[in-house]
Write an enzyme that holds these catalytic residues in place. Structure first.
Site, PDB file in Angstrom:
ATOM      1  N   GLY A  14       0.782  -1.241   0.000  1.00 27.40           N
ATOM      2  CA  GLY A  14       0.000   0.000   0.000  1.00 27.40           C
ATOM      3  C   GLY A  14       0.808   1.283   0.000  1.00 27.40           C
ATOM      4  O   GLY A  14       0.321   2.316   0.454  1.00 27.40           O
ATOM      5  N   SER A  15       2.011   1.262  -0.588  1.00 28.65           N
ATOM      6  CA  SER A  15       2.770   2.521  -0.593  1.00 28.65           C
ATOM      7  C   SER A  15       2.147   3.533  -1.560  1.00 28.65           C
ATOM      8  O   SER A  15       2.165   4.740  -1.287  1.00 28.65           O
ATOM      9  CB  SER A  15       4.243   2.272  -0.930  1.00 28.65           C
ATOM     10  OG  SER A  15       4.406   1.889  -2.270  1.00 28.65           O
ATOM     11  N   ASN A  16       1.584   3.079  -2.663  1.00 29.52           N
ATOM     12  CA  ASN A  16       0.868   4.021  -3.541  1.00 29.52           C
ATOM     13  C   ASN A  16      -0.398   4.544  -2.859  1.00 29.52           C
ATOM     14  O   ASN A  16      -0.731   5.728  -2.985  1.00 29.52           O
ATOM     15  CB  ASN A  16       0.523   3.359  -4.878  1.00 29.52           C
ATOM     16  CG  ASN A  16       1.683   3.427  -5.852  1.00 29.52           C
ATOM     17  OD1 ASN A  16       2.036   4.507  -6.330  1.00 29.52           O
ATOM     18  ND2 ASN A  16       2.299   2.277  -6.124  1.00 29.52           N
ATOM     19  N   ARG A  67     -14.590 -15.456 -10.610  1.00 31.20           N
ATOM     20  CA  ARG A  67     -14.205 -14.041 -10.743  1.00 31.20           C
ATOM     21  C   ARG A  67     -15.425 -13.125 -10.735  1.00 31.20           C
ATOM     22  O   ARG A  67     -15.399 -12.047 -10.139  1.00 31.20           O
ATOM     23  CB  ARG A  67     -13.417 -13.877 -12.057  1.00 31.20           C
ATOM     24  CG  ARG A  67     -12.542 -12.660 -12.105  1.00 31.20           C
ATOM     25  CD  ARG A  67     -11.835 -12.561 -13.436  1.00 31.20           C
ATOM     26  NE  ARG A  67     -10.846 -13.573 -13.687  1.00 31.20           N
ATOM     27  CZ  ARG A  67      -9.634 -13.592 -13.125  1.00 31.20           C
ATOM     28  NH1 ARG A  67      -9.281 -12.686 -12.262  1.00 31.20           N
ATOM     29  NH2 ARG A  67      -8.779 -14.552 -13.418  1.00 31.20           N
ATOM     30  N   ARG A  93      -5.341  -8.632  -8.831  1.00 30.07           N
ATOM     31  CA  ARG A  93      -6.322  -9.538  -9.428  1.00 30.07           C
ATOM     32  C   ARG A  93      -6.825  -8.937 -10.722  1.00 30.07           C
ATOM     33  O   ARG A  93      -7.055  -7.715 -10.785  1.00 30.07           O
ATOM     34  CB  ARG A  93      -7.545  -9.744  -8.511  1.00 30.07           C
ATOM     35  CG  ARG A  93      -7.238 -10.250  -7.131  1.00 30.07           C
ATOM     36  CD  ARG A  93      -6.735 -11.658  -7.107  1.00 30.07           C
ATOM     37  NE  ARG A  93      -7.652 -12.636  -7.650  1.00 30.07           N
ATOM     38  CZ  ARG A  93      -7.332 -13.917  -7.845  1.00 30.07           C
ATOM     39  NH1 ARG A  93      -6.118 -14.363  -7.548  1.00 30.07           N
ATOM     40  NH2 ARG A  93      -8.211 -14.756  -8.335  1.00 30.07           N
ATOM     41  N   LEU A  95      -9.587  -7.947 -13.171  1.00 32.30           N
ATOM     42  CA  LEU A  95     -11.028  -7.692 -13.062  1.00 32.30           C
ATOM     43  C   LEU A  95     -11.682  -8.127 -14.370  1.00 32.30           C
ATOM     44  O   LEU A  95     -11.173  -7.859 -15.457  1.00 32.30           O
ATOM     45  CB  LEU A  95     -11.258  -6.210 -12.800  1.00 32.30           C
ATOM     46  CG  LEU A  95     -10.756  -5.748 -11.419  1.00 32.30           C
ATOM     47  CD1 LEU A  95     -10.564  -4.238 -11.377  1.00 32.30           C
ATOM     48  CD2 LEU A  95     -11.709  -6.214 -10.318  1.00 32.30           C
ATOM     49  N   HIS A 111       0.800   1.261 -13.178  1.00 34.34           N
ATOM     50  CA  HIS A 111       1.550   0.081 -13.605  1.00 34.34           C
ATOM     51  C   HIS A 111       3.028   0.464 -13.689  1.00 34.34           C
ATOM     52  O   HIS A 111       3.359   1.529 -14.225  1.00 34.34           O
ATOM     53  CB  HIS A 111       1.032  -0.392 -14.968  1.00 34.34           C
ATOM     54  CG  HIS A 111       1.726  -1.615 -15.458  1.00 34.34           C
ATOM     55  ND1 HIS A 111       1.414  -2.878 -14.995  1.00 34.34           N
ATOM     56  CD2 HIS A 111       2.745  -1.769 -16.339  1.00 34.34           C
ATOM     57  CE1 HIS A 111       2.201  -3.760 -15.585  1.00 34.34           C
ATOM     58  NE2 HIS A 111       3.030  -3.110 -16.402  1.00 34.34           N
ATOM     59  N   GLU A 176       6.351   6.469  -9.002  1.00 36.29           N
ATOM     60  CA  GLU A 176       4.915   6.163  -8.886  1.00 36.29           C
ATOM     61  C   GLU A 176       4.259   7.045  -7.834  1.00 36.29           C
ATOM     62  O   GLU A 176       3.146   7.548  -8.019  1.00 36.29           O
ATOM     63  CB  GLU A 176       4.714   4.694  -8.511  1.00 36.29           C
ATOM     64  CG  GLU A 176       5.137   3.704  -9.583  1.00 36.29           C
ATOM     65  CD  GLU A 176       4.866   2.260  -9.167  1.00 36.29           C
ATOM     66  OE1 GLU A 176       3.782   1.962  -8.652  1.00 36.29           O
ATOM     67  OE2 GLU A 176       5.771   1.414  -9.354  1.00 36.29           O
TER      68      GLU A 176
HETATM   69  C1  GAR Z   1       3.461  -0.975  -7.506  1.00 33.41           C
HETATM   70  O1  GAR Z   1       4.760  -0.969  -8.068  1.00 33.41           O
HETATM   71  C2  GAR Z   1       2.423  -0.980  -8.602  1.00 33.41           C
HETATM   72  O2  GAR Z   1       2.771  -0.211  -9.719  1.00 33.41           O
HETATM   73  C3  GAR Z   1       2.368  -2.434  -8.949  1.00 33.41           C
HETATM   74  O3  GAR Z   1       2.443  -3.101  -7.711  1.00 33.41           O
HETATM   75  C4  GAR Z   1       3.181  -2.287  -6.792  1.00 33.41           C
HETATM   76  C5  GAR Z   1       2.318  -2.086  -5.566  1.00 33.41           C
HETATM   77  O4  GAR Z   1       3.035  -1.473  -4.542  1.00 33.41           O
HETATM   78  N1  GAR Z   1       1.171  -2.758  -9.659  1.00 33.41           N
HETATM   79  C6  GAR Z   1       1.119  -3.660 -10.628  1.00 33.41           C
HETATM   80  O5  GAR Z   1       2.081  -4.322 -10.972  1.00 33.41           O
HETATM   81  C7  GAR Z   1      -0.256  -3.822 -11.267  1.00 33.41           C
HETATM   82  N2  GAR Z   1      -0.148  -4.435 -12.536  1.00 33.41           N
HETATM   83  P1  GAR Z   1       2.282  -0.774  -3.332  1.00 33.41           P
HETATM   84  O6  GAR Z   1       1.317  -1.812  -2.736  1.00 33.41           O
HETATM   85  O7  GAR Z   1       3.367  -0.413  -2.366  1.00 33.41           O
HETATM   86  O8  GAR Z   1       1.562   0.415  -3.860  1.00 33.41           O
END
Ligand code: GAR
Length: 217
Positions: A14-16, A67, A93, A95, A111, A176
């Site tokens: 969950g850093s984003n 799903r 996941r 969708l 992404h 990101e």
């Molecule tokens: C991030 O690098 C995000 O871009 C990637 O997962 C990581 C999640 O990190 N997402 C994907 O690869 C989706 N296709 P986070 O949980 O620390 O935000």
């Protein structure tokens, strides 16, 4: 408060999500996170949300027959909270098309590559194996094909010759955290909007300097 009602879907650390929460707490940000849903009960991002008083739900995909049933529950919870725009933030996941179409133009994702290059998983390993010099990240509207859809914003990140997948992932992740809040702001306040299947901006766009990797000597 008073901005667009955002639901964030996560699967992990969950850093984003944290970057989006911080942005939403700033003055005049045009969006509020009203709900965080994780498909994994142990996702670290759930605690991040709870510590700031945001409502959370776990919709554990292992408890659903297919799903469509899983997506239907996510859809139900989002609607229960009057969510207007959904941000995928490390949601791992796929969708189903029914969900993606139901939330068409109200669903964005981040992404860790410069799409349309490197959709899928193990991106940083593949980038390094291919000898690519510039990678990055992309915020895009979600369409039914995996990691596809109109691009809102991208950041370019140099790949260094000593990089491992981990060091490159960390450099991309820092970008990101900058670009996702910025993209959300532009989508939420209408600065970025869809014109057909492309995103156009009402604010002035600047001509950034090119990124050279390696740098010019
Ligand atoms: C991030 O690098 C995000 O871009 C990637 O997962 C990581 C999640 O990190 N997402 C994907 O690869 C989706 N296709 P986070 O949980 O620390 O935000």
């Amino acid at each position: 408060m008073g901005g667009k009602r955002i639901g964030v879907l996560i699967s992990g650390r969950g850093s984003n999500l944290a970057a989006l929460i911080d942005a939403c707490a700033t003055r005049d940000f045009p969006a509020d996170i009203v709900l965080v849903i994780s498909n994994r009960p142990d996702a670290g991002g759930l605690q991040i949300a709870q510590s700031t008083g945001i409502q959370t739900r776990t919709v554990d995909h292992t408890e659903y027959a297919d799903r469509e049933a899983f997506d239907a529950e996510i859809d139900r919870v989002l609607r229960e909270h009057d969510v207007e725009l959904v941000c995928l933030a490390g949601f791992m996941r796929l969708l189903a098309p029914g969900f993606v179409e139901a939330w068409r133009d109200r669903l964005i994702n981040i992404h860790p590559s410069l799409l349309p290059a490197y959709p899928g998983v193990n991106i940083h390993e593949r980038v390094i194996d291919d000898g690519v010099r510039i990678s990055g990240c992309t915020v895009h509207y979600v369409r039914t094909a995996m990691d596809s859809g109109p691009i809102v914003a991208q950041a370019a990140v140099p790949v260094l010759s000593g990089d491992t997948a981990e060091t490159l992932a960390a450099r991309v992740l820092a970008a990101e955290h900058e670009i996702y809040p910025q993209a959300l702001r532009m989508v939420a306040d209408g600065t970025a909007r869809l014109s057909g299947e492309r995103v156009v901006f009402s604010a002035r766009e600047s001509e950034a300097a090119p990124l050279f990797s390696p740098p010019l000597s």
